[in-house]
Write a protein that holds these residues in place. Structure first.
Motif, PDB file in Angstrom:
ATOM      1  N   LYS A   1       0.844  -1.187   0.000  1.00 54.56           N
ATOM      2  CA  LYS A   1       0.000   0.000   0.000  1.00 54.56           C
ATOM      3  C   LYS A   1       0.884   1.243   0.000  1.00 54.56           C
ATOM      4  O   LYS A   1       1.740   1.419   0.859  1.00 54.56           O
TER       5      LYS A   1
ATOM      6  N   ARG B   1      -3.046   5.747  -1.260  1.00 57.50           N
ATOM      7  CA  ARG B   1      -4.337   5.062  -1.396  1.00 57.50           C
ATOM      8  C   ARG B   1      -4.316   3.950  -2.431  1.00 57.50           C
ATOM      9  O   ARG B   1      -5.309   3.264  -2.635  1.00 57.50           O
ATOM     10  N   SER B   2      -3.197   3.785  -3.093  1.00 53.77           N
ATOM     11  CA  SER B   2      -3.122   2.751  -4.132  1.00 53.77           C
ATOM     12  C   SER B   2      -2.245   1.589  -3.667  1.00 53.77           C
ATOM     13  O   SER B   2      -1.529   1.688  -2.677  1.00 53.77           O
TER      14      SER B   2
END
Length: 84
Positions: free
Chosen positions: A44, A47-48
């Motif tokens: 992670k 947010r991706s």
């Protein structure tokens, strides 16, 4: 009539000769190295989720192992892993 298994003597297995890098205990660690990549776990990042690989360095003389994170499989990423 004798059984063939009873008469047979166990054979001796002959080991292949090792490369010179594997039988030189006087060389410093990691002077002869093999490199391998493994895994592609998602990490992670913000947010991706991004793929990251692990680079495995194995000392051929002492069988010591060192693991680094490689962000991509490109040559630049390998050089940054290898240099640092």
């Amino acid at each position: 009539m004798d059984c063939c298994k009873q008469r047979a003597r166990p054979g001796e297995q002959i080991m292949a000769p090792l490369p010179s890098a594997r039988v030189a205990p006087t060389d410093p660690p990691f002077s002869h190295v093999s490199v391998d990549y493994f895994g592609s776990p998602f990490v992670k990042q913000g947010r991706s989720q991004v793929k990251h690989y692990r680079c495995l360095f194995t000392c051929l003389t002492m069988m010591a192992v060192h693991i680094e994170v490689a962000h991509t499989l490109e040559a630049d990423s390998w050089q940054m892993t290898h240099v640092s």
